[in-house]
Design a protein around this motif. Sequence first.
Motif, PDB file in Angstrom:
ATOM      1  N   TYR A 124      42.662  41.429  43.529  1.00 19.28           N
ATOM      2  CA  TYR A 124      41.241  41.243  43.290  1.00 19.28           C
ATOM      3  C   TYR A 124      40.754  39.798  43.267  1.00 19.28           C
ATOM      4  O   TYR A 124      39.539  39.561  43.301  1.00 19.28           O
ATOM      5  CB  TYR A 124      40.854  41.913  41.968  1.00 19.28           C
ATOM      6  CG  TYR A 124      41.165  43.382  41.930  1.00 19.28           C
ATOM      7  CD1 TYR A 124      40.536  44.271  42.801  1.00 19.28           C
ATOM      8  CD2 TYR A 124      42.100  43.899  41.030  1.00 19.28           C
ATOM      9  CE1 TYR A 124      40.832  45.629  42.777  1.00 19.28           C
ATOM     10  CE2 TYR A 124      42.393  45.256  41.001  1.00 19.28           C
ATOM     11  CZ  TYR A 124      41.759  46.112  41.881  1.00 19.28           C
ATOM     12  OH  TYR A 124      42.055  47.449  41.859  1.00 19.28           O
ATOM     13  N   ALA A 125      41.661  38.833  43.221  1.00 13.93           N
ATOM     14  CA  ALA A 125      41.235  37.442  43.073  1.00 13.93           C
ATOM     15  C   ALA A 125      40.550  36.884  44.308  1.00 13.93           C
ATOM     16  O   ALA A 125      39.879  35.849  44.235  1.00 13.93           O
ATOM     17  CB  ALA A 125      42.428  36.555  42.703  1.00 13.93           C
ATOM     18  N   GLY A 126      40.687  37.544  45.431  1.00 12.08           N
ATOM     19  CA  GLY A 126      40.036  37.065  46.642  1.00 12.08           C
ATOM     20  C   GLY A 126      38.533  36.949  46.519  1.00 12.08           C
ATOM     21  O   GLY A 126      37.901  36.179  47.261  1.00 12.08           O
ATOM     22  N   ALA A 127      37.935  37.666  45.587  1.00 11.25           N
ATOM     23  CA  ALA A 127      36.485  37.629  45.408  1.00 11.25           C
ATOM     24  C   ALA A 127      36.004  36.370  44.690  1.00 11.25           C
ATOM     25  O   ALA A 127      34.798  36.089  44.654  1.00 11.25           O
ATOM     26  CB  ALA A 127      36.027  38.864  44.628  1.00 11.25           C
TER      27      ALA A 127
ATOM     28  N   GLU B  94      30.897  39.112  37.760  1.00 10.93           N
ATOM     29  CA  GLU B  94      30.567  39.693  39.054  1.00 10.93           C
ATOM     30  C   GLU B  94      31.690  39.470  40.073  1.00 10.93           C
ATOM     31  O   GLU B  94      31.787  40.192  41.074  1.00 10.93           O
ATOM     32  CB  GLU B  94      29.251  39.101  39.593  1.00 10.93           C
ATOM     33  CG  GLU B  94      29.292  37.646  40.002  1.00 10.93           C
ATOM     34  CD  GLU B  94      29.152  36.666  38.850  1.00 10.93           C
ATOM     35  OE1 GLU B  94      28.997  35.464  39.134  1.00 10.93           O
ATOM     36  OE2 GLU B  94      29.202  37.102  37.685  1.00 10.93           O
ATOM     37  N   GLU B  95      32.559  38.475  39.815  1.00  2.98           N
ATOM     38  CA  GLU B  95      33.683  38.179  40.704  1.00  2.98           C
ATOM     39  C   GLU B  95      35.034  38.493  40.068  1.00  2.98           C
ATOM     40  O   GLU B  95      36.035  38.597  40.778  1.00  2.98           O
ATOM     41  CB  GLU B  95      33.667  36.700  41.114  1.00  2.98           C
ATOM     42  CG  GLU B  95      32.460  36.292  41.918  1.00  2.98           C
ATOM     43  CD  GLU B  95      32.475  34.836  42.333  1.00  2.98           C
ATOM     44  OE1 GLU B  95      31.606  34.437  43.118  1.00  2.98           O
ATOM     45  OE2 GLU B  95      33.367  34.081  41.885  1.00  2.98           O
ATOM     46  N   MET B  96      35.044  38.643  38.765  1.00  6.13           N
ATOM     47  CA  MET B  96      36.293  38.831  38.030  1.00  6.13           C
ATOM     48  C   MET B  96      36.196  40.149  37.266  1.00  6.13           C
ATOM     49  O   MET B  96      35.682  40.200  36.147  1.00  6.13           O
ATOM     50  CB  MET B  96      36.541  37.642  37.100  1.00  6.13           C
ATOM     51  CG  MET B  96      36.507  36.304  37.822  1.00  6.13           C
ATOM     52  SD  MET B  96      36.579  34.861  36.730  1.00  6.13           S
ATOM     53  CE  MET B  96      38.333  34.488  36.786  1.00  6.13           C
ATOM     54  N   PRO B  97      36.662  41.243  37.845  1.00  9.58           N
ATOM     55  CA  PRO B  97      36.417  42.573  37.269  1.00  9.58           C
ATOM     56  C   PRO B  97      36.969  42.763  35.869  1.00  9.58           C
ATOM     57  O   PRO B  97      36.424  43.543  35.086  1.00  9.58           O
ATOM     58  CB  PRO B  97      37.085  43.524  38.265  1.00  9.58           C
ATOM     59  CG  PRO B  97      38.023  42.683  39.071  1.00  9.58           C
ATOM     60  CD  PRO B  97      37.406  41.326  39.115  1.00  9.58           C
ATOM     61  N   GLY B  98      38.037  42.040  35.507  1.00 20.58           N
ATOM     62  CA  GLY B  98      38.582  42.180  34.169  1.00 20.58           C
ATOM     63  C   GLY B  98      37.634  41.716  33.090  1.00 20.58           C
ATOM     64  O   GLY B  98      37.695  42.181  31.944  1.00 20.58           O
ATOM     65  N   GLN B  99      36.718  40.803  33.430  1.00 20.00           N
ATOM     66  CA  GLN B  99      35.762  40.297  32.459  1.00 20.00           C
ATOM     67  C   GLN B  99      34.654  41.301  32.149  1.00 20.00           C
ATOM     68  O   GLN B  99      33.869  41.085  31.235  1.00 20.00           O
ATOM     69  CB  GLN B  99      35.150  38.989  32.961  1.00 20.00           C
ATOM     70  CG  GLN B  99      36.131  37.832  32.959  1.00 20.00           C
ATOM     71  CD  GLN B  99      35.502  36.534  33.443  1.00 20.00           C
ATOM     72  OE1 GLN B  99      34.509  36.538  34.162  1.00 20.00           O
ATOM     73  NE2 GLN B  99      36.093  35.418  33.062  1.00 20.00           N
TER      74      GLN B  99
END
Length: 303
Positions: free
Chosen positions: A78-81, A161-166
């Motif tokens: 997921y970090a590509g975002a 919005e870019e880091m889903p874990g947050q």
Amino acid sequence: MAGRFVKSLRWSDVTPKATWINRRALLAGAAAGLVLPAAGRAETGRYSTDAAPNTLKEITNYNNFYEFGWNKDDPAAYAGALTTDPWSVAIGGLVDRPGSYDLADLVKGQAIDERIYRFRCVEAWSMVIPWQGFQLSGLLDRVGVQPGAKYVAFETVYRPEEMPGQRGGGISWPYVEGLRLDEAMNPLTILATGLYGEELPKQNGAPIRLVVPWKYGFKSIKSIVKITLTDKQPRTTWQELQPSEYGFYANVNPGVDHPRWSQATERRIGAGLFGGREETFMFNGYGEEVASLYSGMDLAVNY
């Protein structure tokens, strides 16, 4: 021995990576001031360990970066975002030259070198990682540390919005960490901007992260956007979340178990599911460089 440092180790001595580094990536990174010289020319610093590094695949696919999820493969997925260009770091508090510093300006003039460091996670697994970066002390000297400063506080970017874990609970975002000033000024403490001769992958904390090799990995905060010099011990995410398990110091100490598992040994990533258990060294093998920082302290109490 795991903690022995060498001065003459070359890139070619530890990995064939130099034979297939993408030169376009190197040139692009060099233009941004993030990467070491071209493949085959990188020399390790005098603080590097003589242990062989893990592979790039292992380093970039087995991570704790909870901003992207709780599983070890979530960061790679997921970090590509995450947007890492442009990037700036706000430096403030007890400094002479506070301000918002563009990443290229932060790196400009710093002595970037390679550090092959042992990395030890509080979950009792370990890796050896060839970082590229510069000493945090150089940046702190540049901004001018005021006499009253005793600690350095760090903060990770907050972008749900870019880091889903947050977007979920469990941790109070953004992630925060801190060091005593003398720990921050130790020459082992670096700000990493790359690994394996390439710019830092997003799942490993791009574009700039802290690396403190004698402490458990959660101290080495990723994707930094704020650095604050202060006279008070700063908040730290894991200590705040579970103080009986995660202390402010978080020095690697085989004699102090985590409440739920032993710290006496560690599992080396890449050594196989049932193999690779190794003895854990005090201060992760870096005692010669850092033990004096804790003279007279009870490290079972100040864990």
